[in-house]
Design an enzyme around this catalytic site. Structure first.
Site, mmCIF file in Angstrom:
data_model
loop_
_atom_site.group_PDB
_atom_site.id
_atom_site.type_symbol
_atom_site.label_atom_id
_atom_site.label_comp_id
_atom_site.label_asym_id
_atom_site.label_seq_id
_atom_site.Cartn_x
_atom_site.Cartn_y
_atom_site.Cartn_z
ATOM 1 N N HIS A 1 -20.657 -19.548 -15.994
ATOM 2 C CA HIS A 1 -20.447 -18.290 -15.703
ATOM 3 C C HIS A 1 -21.523 -17.376 -14.967
ATOM 4 O O HIS A 1 -22.813 -18.051 -14.817
ATOM 5 C CB HIS A 1 -20.237 -17.384 -16.907
ATOM 6 C CG HIS A 1 -21.483 -17.398 -18.061
ATOM 7 N ND1 HIS A 1 -22.349 -16.480 -18.052
ATOM 8 C CD2 HIS A 1 -21.579 -18.442 -18.830
ATOM 9 C CE1 HIS A 1 -23.257 -16.972 -18.965
ATOM 10 N NE2 HIS A 1 -22.823 -18.077 -19.461
ATOM 11 N N ASP B 1 -22.705 -14.331 -15.075
ATOM 12 C CA ASP B 1 -23.333 -13.069 -15.649
ATOM 13 C C ASP B 1 -24.567 -13.483 -16.613
ATOM 14 O O ASP B 1 -24.372 -14.514 -17.181
ATOM 15 C CB ASP B 1 -22.274 -12.086 -16.471
ATOM 16 C CG ASP B 1 -21.562 -12.933 -17.688
ATOM 17 O OD1 ASP B 1 -21.226 -13.977 -17.362
ATOM 18 O OD2 ASP B 1 -21.548 -12.309 -18.589
ATOM 19 N N ASP C 1 -28.862 -19.871 -18.916
ATOM 20 C CA ASP C 1 -27.777 -19.655 -19.379
ATOM 21 C C ASP C 1 -27.166 -18.630 -18.419
ATOM 22 O O ASP C 1 -27.336 -17.373 -18.657
ATOM 23 C CB ASP C 1 -27.734 -19.079 -20.701
ATOM 24 C CG ASP C 1 -26.715 -18.460 -21.388
ATOM 25 O OD1 ASP C 1 -25.427 -18.984 -21.012
ATOM 26 O OD2 ASP C 1 -26.462 -17.650 -22.514
ATOM 27 N N GLU D 1 -18.780 -13.461 -19.315
ATOM 28 C CA GLU D 1 -18.737 -14.530 -20.473
ATOM 29 C C GLU D 1 -19.552 -14.101 -21.478
ATOM 30 O O GLU D 1 -19.241 -14.063 -22.686
ATOM 31 C CB GLU D 1 -19.254 -15.920 -19.936
ATOM 32 C CG GLU D 1 -19.005 -17.035 -21.024
ATOM 33 C CD GLU D 1 -20.158 -16.964 -22.071
ATOM 34 O OE1 GLU D 1 -19.818 -17.672 -23.160
ATOM 35 O OE2 GLU D 1 -21.312 -16.376 -21.836
ATOM 36 N N GLU D 2 -20.569 -13.310 -21.235
ATOM 37 C CA GLU D 2 -21.650 -12.701 -22.236
ATOM 38 C C GLU D 2 -21.014 -11.611 -23.100
ATOM 39 O O GLU D 2 -21.574 -11.187 -24.191
ATOM 40 C CB GLU D 2 -22.960 -12.287 -21.715
ATOM 41 C CG GLU D 2 -23.581 -13.618 -21.015
ATOM 42 C CD GLU D 2 -24.025 -14.435 -21.992
ATOM 43 O OE1 GLU D 2 -23.950 -14.422 -23.088
ATOM 44 O OE2 GLU D 2 -24.747 -15.462 -21.464
#
Length: 368
Positions: free
Chosen positions: A73, A75, A104, A133-134
């Site tokens: 991802h 974001d 991350d 995703e977060e």
């Protein structure tokens, strides 16, 4: 620094320098990634999030149908607690790259891109590069629901390259998010004419503490395949900026309940809604997706185990696999330490990112 490490460092640095917190548009990051995908069939899937912010996910394939897909991802979480520049992309003398999202997961995404494009043209490989995703997993949903390229390719397996120190994760928890709102009447607190919403929310929260305690003590609600065995039940409280001399007109508690595939969430779901009805608190829930989990002897898990040289484990955190599992079986395995994610001074070793490339390529070769 060898060529692969240098290439990954340059791409990771460029991605980290672009602010792509989930609250802002990730399109600048997608625009930076797309030139790295020359020779791939690239599909853009655009959408606007709930706040109307423009978002984009990328699906890229080379080599035809089947094969493996790498997913990551774009974001990041907010920059809470950072004292240094979160978007510096600074590389120190030890070969460690610093910045928000470096672990991350912009570094792992860069490693997956370099691995995929360095494969022989005949090896089928796909990249599923998501966003949100977060927060909502909306980017993964956009791919699962709207991508025509994914429907044609039908990958055999999806490796979600979240940071696991390159240990295969065969399953993880997913979450239900409860948004719990109490209403009051705003007034100067000295007048006695207002009604503080916190006095409605507090007894509700007392019942939430009872649920929290039971999850940590009732063995029937625990899963020993996970560490910790008890489900997460985390609460944050928001008075929406109300000053201390004002009766609170709106008080919100947001609770994230994470559970594994063997845990029935019915008890928690019903208990939260029942407490809301009892105490006059409005409860709204949003489900991330069902917890993904493959048996240890699943062929995809076995292949990842052989390539990585490490036994498979489970993880308490969640990933896009909760959504992407509808496309193909998912294993989570990538470079970097999840322990430094979501913290100030997040950083990643460029050497570890580079070491992921031959593992990713070996896995792709097995699925060719």
């Amino acid at each position: 620094m060898d060529t692969i490490a240098s290439t990954i460092a340059d791409l990771t640095r460029d991605l980290v320098k672009l602010d792509s917190r989930s609250s802002v548009s990730n399109i600048p990051v997608a625009d930076r990634i797309e030139p790295e995908l020359r020779g791939f069939d690239v599909e853009r899937v655009d959408y606007a999030d709930a706040a109307g912010v423009a978002k984009r996910v990328l699906v890229a394939n080379r080599g035809g149908p089947g094969g493996i897909a790498f997913s990551g991802h774009m974001d990041t979480v907010p920059e809470t607690g950072w004292q240094a520049d979160p978007w510096s992309g600074r590389v120190d003398d030890g070969g460690v790259l610093h910045g928000l999202g470096s672990t991350d997961m912009k570094g792992p995404v860069a490693a997956a891109i370099v691995a995929a494009r360095s494969l022989p043209d005949r090896v089928p490989v796909t990249l599923l590069i998501t966003t949100d995703e977060e927060t909502t997993k909306r980017g993964a949903r956009a791919i699962a629901e709207k991508s025509e390229l994914v429907k044609r390719i039908r990958p055999k397996g999806i490796l979600v390259v979240e940071p696991t120190s390159l240990r295969p994760v065969r399953g993880h928890r997913s979450h239900i998010q409860f948004t719990c709102t109490a209403e009051g009447v705003q007034a100067h607190s000295s007048t006695g004419k207002g009604r503080n919403a916190n006095w409605t929310l507090i007894p509700f929260l007392a019942e939430m503490k009872t649920i929290y305690d039971r999850l940590r003590t009732d063995r029937t609600l625990q899963d020993d395949a996970y560490d910790p065995p008890f489900s997460d039940f985390n609460v944050i409280i928001d008075n929406h900026g109300t000053a201390v001399n004002v009766t609170v007109p709106l008080a919100t508690a947001v609770i994230k309940f994470r559970y594994s595939a063997s845990i029935d969430p019915t008890y928690v779901r019903e208990a939260v809604h029942a407490a809301g009805r009892t105490h006059g608190v409005a409860v709204r829930e949003a489900e991330e997706g069902s917890p993904p989990e493959l048996p240890a002897d699943h062929p995809f898990v076995a292949a990842c185990t052989e390539v990585a040289g490490q036994a498979p484990v489970t993880a308490p955190f969640g990933t896009d696999a909760s959504i992407l599992q509808s496309i193909a079986p998912c294993v989570i395995m990538g470079p970097g330490d999840i322990g430094v994610a979501h913290k100030p001074d997040e950083a990643v070793s460029i050497g570890e990112l580079a070491s992921a490339v031959p593992l990713f390529q070996a896995l792709a070769g097995r699925f060719a």
